[in-house]
Write an enzyme that holds these catalytic residues in place. Structure first.
Site, short mmCIF file in Angstrom:
data_model
loop_
_atom_site.label_atom_id
_atom_site.label_comp_id
_atom_site.label_asym_id
_atom_site.label_seq_id
_atom_site.Cartn_x
_atom_site.Cartn_y
_atom_site.Cartn_z
CD1 TRP A 10 60.33 68.74 36.96
CD2 TRP A 10 58.33 68.20 37.95
NE1 TRP A 10 60.81 69.37 37.87
CE2 TRP A 10 59.81 68.80 39.02
CE3 TRP A 10 57.56 66.96 39.01
CZ2 TRP A 10 59.75 68.63 40.16
CZ3 TRP A 10 58.05 67.43 39.77
CH2 TRP A 10 58.77 67.93 40.62
CD GLU A 96 56.95 68.88 24.25
OE1 GLU A 96 56.72 69.08 25.69
OE2 GLU A 96 58.55 68.70 24.38
CB SER A 212 69.49 70.68 24.02
OG SER A 212 68.30 69.32 23.92
N GLY A 233 64.10 71.47 30.33
CA GLY A 233 63.44 70.41 30.46
C GLY A 233 63.63 68.68 31.02
N GLY A 234 64.37 68.65 30.00
CA GLY A 234 64.68 66.85 30.47
C GLY A 234 66.00 67.04 32.03
C1 PEP Z 1 61.34 71.70 27.10
O1 PEP Z 1 60.83 70.67 27.49
O2 PEP Z 1 60.74 73.16 27.20
C2 PEP Z 1 62.90 71.85 27.42
C3 PEP Z 1 64.27 73.25 26.85
O3 PEP Z 1 63.60 71.12 26.95
P1 PEP Z 1 64.63 69.75 27.10
O4 PEP Z 1 65.35 70.70 27.97
O5 PEP Z 1 64.48 68.33 27.26
O6 PEP Z 1 65.39 70.19 25.19
#
Ligand code: PEP
Length: 249
Positions: A10, A96, A212, A233-234
């Site tokens: 999250w 990150e 993604s 993530g998103g």
């Molecule tokens: C993540 O933060 O580990 C990630 C994969 O983000 P997203 O799915 O938004 O690319």
């Protein structure tokens, strides 16, 4: 047979009310028996999430942890503190954390050891940057990240390790590795583990893909023989999208 896993990261989203709304929605879905589902809220929402998910098969993970057990580390949270509220899983090495908070392989090796010493499960994230891939250095970069942080662990420690290959160029960008690129890298990773350890460690470690993943691409990505699920993530912030991904195997 290794675990199939979908974990929602999250990040710094979902306050008290949003956490309750999202978890109550997630609880209305049936979770397939064969999939381990996890969510990773902020530190402040971990206890709340544990309570709301009491009786659900959805597990709660932390997004980070200190390598130190206690002491003068302002703003940090230890493995013991997480265990104390029943959190048994921690994400370490997210790109990150590496990029914004300067976590190096050396820090991460210490954090992994601290988590394992507390008998926690670790979702260990790693992956190359866009320049590495352009320079065709992606296999070497990933090998170095794994070697530096994980390859001096005892064989038995690998029962508690989940790997998450996350190419940095695909995180939060809407750009994903193609299913072929993901499978190619996952097979490479499994082979590195085979060479360093033995066939049973290599066969049993779950390797998640992150970057993604959405309901419209999850099935194809998860179809790779060495892709055992995703770190999301998103799309984990939306109950319907997250559960569509959970059901994409
Ligand atoms: C993540 O933060 O580990 C990630 C994969 O983000 P997203 O799915 O938004 O690319």
């Amino acid at each position: 047979m290794r675990d199939q896993i979908v974990a929602g990261n999250w990040k710094m989203n979902n306050d008290q009310i949003q956490t309750e709304t999202l978890l109550e929605r997630l609880k209305t879905y049936e979770i397939p028996n064969k999939v381990r589902v996890m969510v990773a809220p902020s530190f402040t929402q971990l206890s709340q999430s544990k309570q709301l998910l009491n009786g659900s098969s959805i597990k709660v993970a932390a997004q980070n942890m200190s390598a130190a057990p206690s002491g003068a580390y302002t703003g940090e949270v230890s493995a013991g503190m997480l265990k104390g509220i029943g959190v048994q899983i921690v994400i370490l090495g997210h790109s990150e954390r590496r990029a914004l908070f300067h976590e190096t392989d050396v820090h991460l090796a210490e954090k992994v050891k601290a988590a394992l010493a507390s008998d926690m499960e670790v979702i260990f994230c790693f992956g190359e940057e866009l320049e590495d891939r352009k320079a065709k250095a992606h296999f070497d970069v990933v090998e170095k990240q794994l070697k530096n942080a994980l390859f001096d662990l005892e064989t038995s420690a690998w029962k508690k390790i989940i790997l998450a290959y996350e190419p940095v160029w695909a995180i939060g960008t809407g750009e994903t590795a193609s299913p072929q690129q993901a499978q190619e890298m996952h097979a490479h990773i499994r082979n590195l583990i085979l060479n360093q350890y033995n066939p049973s460690v290599a066969d049993e470690v779950s390797i998640l893909y992150g970057g993604s993943v959405k309901p419209n691409n999850a099935k194809e990505i998860f179809s790779g023989a060495d892709v055992d699920g995703g770190l999301i993530g998103g799309a984990s912030l939306d109950a319907e999208d997250f559960m569509a991904i959970v059901n994409a195997f």
